[in-house]
Motif scaffolding. Structure first.
Motif, mmCIF file in Angstrom:
data_model
loop_
_atom_site.group_PDB
_atom_site.id
_atom_site.type_symbol
_atom_site.label_atom_id
_atom_site.label_comp_id
_atom_site.label_asym_id
_atom_site.label_seq_id
_atom_site.Cartn_x
_atom_site.Cartn_y
_atom_site.Cartn_z
ATOM 1 N N PRO A 129 0.847 -1.190 0.000
ATOM 2 C CA PRO A 129 0.000 0.000 0.000
ATOM 3 C C PRO A 129 0.884 1.241 0.000
ATOM 4 N N LYS A 130 0.311 2.380 -0.304
ATOM 5 C CA LYS A 130 1.068 3.623 -0.279
ATOM 6 C C LYS A 130 1.580 3.880 1.120
ATOM 7 N N ALA A 131 2.854 4.247 1.226
ATOM 8 C CA ALA A 131 3.457 4.481 2.534
ATOM 9 C C ALA A 131 2.820 5.687 3.204
ATOM 10 N N GLY A 132 2.493 5.532 4.500
ATOM 11 C CA GLY A 132 1.867 6.631 5.214
ATOM 12 C C GLY A 132 2.864 7.634 5.739
ATOM 13 N N SER A 133 4.171 7.337 5.646
ATOM 14 C CA SER A 133 5.185 8.244 6.194
ATOM 15 C C SER A 133 6.211 8.628 5.124
ATOM 16 N N ALA A 134 5.732 8.784 3.895
ATOM 17 C CA ALA A 134 6.634 9.163 2.802
ATOM 18 C C ALA A 134 7.118 10.598 2.986
ATOM 19 N N ILE A 135 8.376 10.839 2.620
ATOM 20 C CA ILE A 135 8.960 12.175 2.677
ATOM 21 C C ILE A 135 9.699 12.435 1.372
ATOM 22 N N ASP A 136 9.933 13.699 1.083
ATOM 23 C CA ASP A 136 10.647 14.076 -0.139
ATOM 24 C C ASP A 136 11.840 14.933 0.240
ATOM 25 N N VAL A 137 13.019 14.322 0.237
ATOM 26 C CA VAL A 137 14.243 15.030 0.609
ATOM 27 C C VAL A 137 14.695 15.968 -0.499
ATOM 28 N N VAL A 138 14.547 15.539 -1.749
ATOM 29 C CA VAL A 138 15.074 16.313 -2.875
ATOM 30 C C VAL A 138 14.202 17.524 -3.182
ATOM 31 N N LYS A 139 12.904 17.334 -3.292
ATOM 32 C CA LYS A 139 11.949 18.419 -3.596
ATOM 33 C C LYS A 139 12.355 19.221 -4.818
ATOM 34 N N GLY A 140 12.863 18.535 -5.816
ATOM 35 C CA GLY A 140 13.233 19.199 -7.061
ATOM 36 C C GLY A 140 14.536 19.968 -7.020
ATOM 37 N N SER A 141 15.230 19.956 -5.898
ATOM 38 C CA SER A 141 16.481 20.710 -5.772
ATOM 39 C C SER A 141 17.644 19.937 -6.391
ATOM 40 N N HIS A 142 18.570 20.682 -7.002
ATOM 41 C CA HIS A 142 19.797 20.083 -7.541
ATOM 42 C C HIS A 142 21.023 20.551 -6.750
ATOM 43 N N ASN A 143 20.772 21.287 -5.654
ATOM 44 C CA ASN A 143 21.850 21.793 -4.812
ATOM 45 C C ASN A 143 22.232 20.726 -3.801
ATOM 46 N N LEU A 144 23.440 20.182 -3.929
ATOM 47 C CA LEU A 144 23.874 19.070 -3.085
ATOM 48 C C LEU A 144 23.923 19.476 -1.613
ATOM 49 N N PHE A 145 24.300 20.717 -1.331
ATOM 50 C CA PHE A 145 24.371 21.195 0.052
ATOM 51 C C PHE A 145 22.976 21.215 0.681
ATOM 52 N N VAL A 146 21.994 21.701 -0.071
ATOM 53 C CA VAL A 146 20.609 21.766 0.422
ATOM 54 C C VAL A 146 20.069 20.359 0.659
ATOM 55 N N ILE A 147 20.338 19.450 -0.282
ATOM 56 C CA ILE A 147 19.870 18.064 -0.137
ATOM 57 C C ILE A 147 20.504 17.411 1.086
ATOM 58 N N THR A 148 21.797 17.703 1.333
ATOM 59 C CA THR A 148 22.486 17.161 2.505
ATOM 60 C C THR A 148 21.831 17.636 3.793
ATOM 61 N N LEU A 149 21.523 18.937 3.865
ATOM 62 C CA LEU A 149 20.871 19.481 5.062
ATOM 63 C C LEU A 149 19.491 18.858 5.272
#
Length: 501
Positions: A375-395
């Motif tokens: 089933p669809k995960a109830g605790s899904a998160i999106d770390v990337v959110k369309g960002s290509h900035n490696l520093f932002v993704i790391t944070l």
């Protein structure tokens, strides 16, 4: 349950009587200390089972249940054909479709083929299934005995992890052993028939052997054991085990050296090693390490959206979470065909990075093996959110692996417990940060523990877009952050007293 209690008493007796035949002998931990921690660890076995029984209706559809049933199927092979069983045990089985092994075993299993893609971040289920097929000879059909052996293996690995680093925790040896052995999430998941138990066993014995060999006490026996452990680490969670071997091999070498700026040398050496590995993968795999990590993140995100996941010799298929879209093959357990005009997403094995779409299925003859029905995960998160900035993704990765959830955004009982664990990690990080900025204590060991833990957190946060899975996967890295805080705690108390006075 009687067999489980009998084995538990056996382990407990020999731990108390002779430190389990001398295996757990230590000058700082008494046999009572060892027994106390062991009993607390064993409580994770019923806790894990009962928690998932009341929260999810049991373990049958979870990895713990699937590993158990698969190990039973593989054990049964020994009574059908001993030669085929031995071939399976040492990795020489014939997995091809239509083979004796395929028809007798693979057709009936759930997890044997999952995690078996020979690519980056290799994570093989078969190590666990093979081991527990052996344990099944003495388990008398009890899942709890399998879970107990997994728990005991983790206990042994954690003891060797303690022995590996206890020299940095003078006067806090027992507290160190307790922190390593009873960190909440790791305690819970090492109480189930999962990869965590054997992972901690391999991690502890691998690092302890590395330390002995690097210190100069080399024997042919230790070298052979080290190579065997390194081989297993490349199959089973290499992003923890093999990476940990590299980081702490450098640490053990630098710790005994007279170099200044050891932390900088450690980071520089790791950067050179990573660049070399990246150069090699680009040449031979036509893909960089970052691209491989991104692919892993996309695959996990696909799983978190839920659906029916099927596999054949040419492609991997995802359909919507609706069993009315497929026909079950009665003569082949866990095999399905796709109904006419059903849309689906798929990836061909020859170019897995390309996501393809089929608007309406016309092939109702092809038979697929079932990988997952989720089933669809109830605790899904999106770390990337369309960002290509490696520093932002790391944070963002660090945020989701250390501070999410935190009570106000927690959903359900499990996430409330996760919030408590995150408060513990936040307090540990605060202690570490204060000492790194203001303390005068030797920082190399504490910095290395912190770096290893946080680097695992970043990788796991990026590749695992599900907060429930993050809690489980980050646990081995979390204990190193706790170790770093414990290492710096005396310096923190000194700074705190100075501020008060």
């Amino acid at each position: 349950m009687i067999v489980f209690i009998t084995y538990t008493l056996f382990f407990a007796w020999f731990i108390y009587k002779n430190a389990f035949f001398g295996l757990f002998n230590d000058g700082h931990l008494t046999k009572k200390n060892l027994l106390f921690v062991f009993i607390l660890k064993v409580l994770a076995v019923p806790a894990f089972y009962l928690l998932f029984k009341f929260s999810y209706g049991g373990i049958t559809k979870l990895d713990a249940g699937k590993f158990y049933s698969d190990s039973v199927i593989m054990n049964n092979l020994a009574y059908i054909d001993v030669k085929e069983y031995l071939k399976m045990l040492f990795g020489f089985q014939d997995d091809s479709q239509g083979s004796f092994f395929f028809n007798t075993c693979i057709n009936l299993t759930d997890n044997w083929d999952n995690g078996q893609v020979k690519d980056f971040l290799y994570n093989d289920n078969r190590v666990v299934i093979r081991l527990h097929s052996l344990i099944h000879f003495i388990a008398f059909g009890s899942y709890f005995v399998h879970a107990l052996f997994s728990c005991f293996l983790s206990y042994a690995g954690m003891f060797f992890l303690y022995k590996c680093f206890k020299e940095f925790f003078n006067g806090k040896e027992l507290l160190l052993f307790i922190c390593i052995s009873l960190f909440p999430t790791l305690w819970l998941y090492t109480g189930g028939l999962l990869k965590e138990g054997i992972t901690m066993f391999v991690l502890g014995t691998l690092l302890y052997n590395l330390k002995i060999i690097i210190s100069g006490r080399r024997t042919s026996k230790l070298v052979i054991i080290l190579f065997l452990l390194l081989f297993v680490s490349l199959l089973l969670k290499p992003y923890i085990l093999f990476y940990g071997a590299v980081v702490f091999a450098l640490f053990f070498i630098l710790h005994k050296s007279q170099f200044k700026f050891k932390s900088i040398i450690l980071l520089g050496s790791l950067l050179l090693i990573i660049l070399l590995i990246n150069f090699t993968t680009v040449i031979f795999k036509k893909r960089s390490l970052l691209q491989a990590v991104q692919k892993r993140e996309m695959e996990f995100k696909d799983l978190s959206t839920g659906g029916i996941f099927l596999l054949d010799s040419s492609k991997f298929v995802r359909l919507a979470y609706d069993t009315n879209l497929v026909n079950k093959i009665k003569t082949k357990p866990n095999h399905y065909s796709i109904k006419k005009n059903v849309p689906y997403t798929y990836w061909e094995h020859t170019h897995q990075q390309d996501t393809l779409q089929c608007a309406a299925n016309n092939d109702t003859a092809t038979i697929y093996s079932l990988v997952y029905i989720l089933p669809k995960a109830g605790s899904a998160i999106d770390v990337v959110k369309g960002s290509h900035n490696l520093f932002v993704i790391t944070l963002r990765s660090l945020y989701f692996t250390t501070l999410h959830p935190l009570f106000f955004n927690a959903k359900g009982l499990m996430q409330q417990f996760a919030s408590l664990e995150n408060v513990l990690l936040a307090a540990a990080l605060l202690i570490i940060l204060i000492v790194l900025c203001l303390g005068k204590q030797e920082k190399f060991a504490g910095f290395t523990f912190l770096f290893f833990g946080l680097s695992l957190f970043v990788l796991i946060g990026f590749t695992t877009p599900n907060s429930g899975a993050i809690m489980r996967y980050r646990a081995p890295g979390a204990i190193f952050i706790i170790m770093s805080a414990l290492y710096f705690f005396d310096a923190f108390k000194h700074i705190f007293k100075k501020i008060i006075n």
